[in-house]
Structure formats: C-alpha cells, structure tokens
Scaffold this active site. Structure first.
Site, PDB file in Angstrom:
ATOM      1  N   LYS A  41       0.826  -1.207   0.000  1.00 51.37           N
ATOM      2  CA  LYS A  41       0.000   0.000   0.000  1.00 51.37           C
ATOM      3  C   LYS A  41       0.863   1.261   0.000  1.00 51.37           C
ATOM      4  CE  LYS A  41      -4.253   1.412   2.293  1.00 51.37           C
ATOM      5  NZ  LYS A  41      -5.137   1.204   3.425  1.00 51.37           N
ATOM      6  N   ARG A  90     -19.808   2.538   9.210  1.00 49.77           N
ATOM      7  CA  ARG A  90     -20.404   3.769   8.693  1.00 49.77           C
ATOM      8  C   ARG A  90     -21.653   3.507   7.869  1.00 49.77           C
ATOM      9  NH1 ARG A  90     -15.173   5.679   5.594  1.00 49.77           N
ATOM     10  NH2 ARG A  90     -15.502   3.525   5.045  1.00 49.77           N
ATOM     11  N   SER A 127     -10.844   8.103   5.622  1.00 49.19           N
ATOM     12  CA  SER A 127      -9.467   8.554   5.395  1.00 49.19           C
ATOM     13  C   SER A 127      -9.241   8.864   3.922  1.00 49.19           C
ATOM     14  CB  SER A 127      -8.473   7.496   5.871  1.00 49.19           C
ATOM     15  OG  SER A 127      -8.517   7.372   7.268  1.00 49.19           O
TER      16      SER A 127
END
Length: 152
Positions: A41, A90, A127
């Site tokens: 990543k 969420r 993010s």
C-alpha cells in the site's frame, strides 16, 4: 481484563475513528490502536506521522495506547492477549465487509469483534476522502482531530 485492538491504517486518523475510540473507552479496560503496515500500500503519511497524530489525539487518555504491526490482526491479538477487536461501521457496505472479516477471525480464533456505529455527524468521513481533500488543497480540518495538521 477487557482488552481491545482497534486496527487500521489511519492514513490519517479521522473524527470518525476518534469517535469510535472515545465511545469504546468505557467498554474496555484497554484499547490498543494498532496501525497496520502493508508493504503493498502507498500511504500519504509516514508510519511515524500516523502514530504521532494518534498519540497526540489520545495523550490524556491512559486506557489508549498506539502500536504498529504487520501480519494478521488475530495473530497480534493472541500475542497481546486481547479479547476483542473493535471496529466502526459507517454504512451497509462497511457492515458486509467487516462481517466477513469477523466471521473469518472467529473461525481462526476465539476473538470477538465488537462493532460500534459511527455517529451521524461523522458517518460520511473516511481517510480516503480526507486524503482527496488534502491532495486538492481543500479545507480538511473539520474532518480530522486537531493533531492532524499538515502543510498544504
């Protein structure tokens, strides 16, 4: 002792993360914020910056600590003798994704995953959205804790 791990990349920590952690504090004796390291990543913030943002955000909370790790979260939980993994949800997509991971973790170990719904006021924050706002020079400050301050 009720010890929880709150894993993530925290690139960067958001007000949504902060909310979940603060709401988890009364539920657990200890919360270990575990910053996962994934060599595949590409991060916007260095590991040291991400750790510093979190440590500064929770500097006055003795129940919260911050570590970094590589590998499986359940292996970290076993090593640290943590009983729980704390996660925030969420939306329905988060639920489906997190449910699959929680079931896998239960199959591989005895660890329980505890889900907290994000507050309505922070449920839209991720993010990746913060990073996008930052990349384009937008006003990101209302999306992150005060410790996350960067040069634009």
């Amino acid at each position: 002792m009720r010890k929880a791990i709150f894993p993530g990349s925290f690139d960067p920590i958001t007000l949504g993360h902060e909310d979940i952690i603060k709401r988890g504090i009364p539920l657990f004796d200890e919360i270990i914020i575990a910053i996962g390291v994934n060599a595949e990543k590409k991060y916007m913030f260095s590991l040291e910056e991400r750790k510093r943002f979190i440590e500064e955000t929770f500097k006055d909370e003795p129940k919260v600590s911050v570590i970094t790790y590589e590998g499986l979260t359940i292996d970290l939980a076993k090593k640290l003798k943590a009983n729980f993994i704390l996660r925030g949800l969420r939306n329905p997509a988060d639920f489906e994704f997190e449910k699959a991971i929680a079931h896998t973790n239960r199959k591989l170990s005895k660890i329980e995953t505890v889900f907290l719904l994000t507050a309505a006021s922070t449920s839209f924050i991720s993010s990746s959205i913060v990073r996008d706002v930052l990349r384009h020079g937008g006003e990101y400050e209302m999306l992150v804790p005060d410790a996350v301050r960067v040069q634009k």
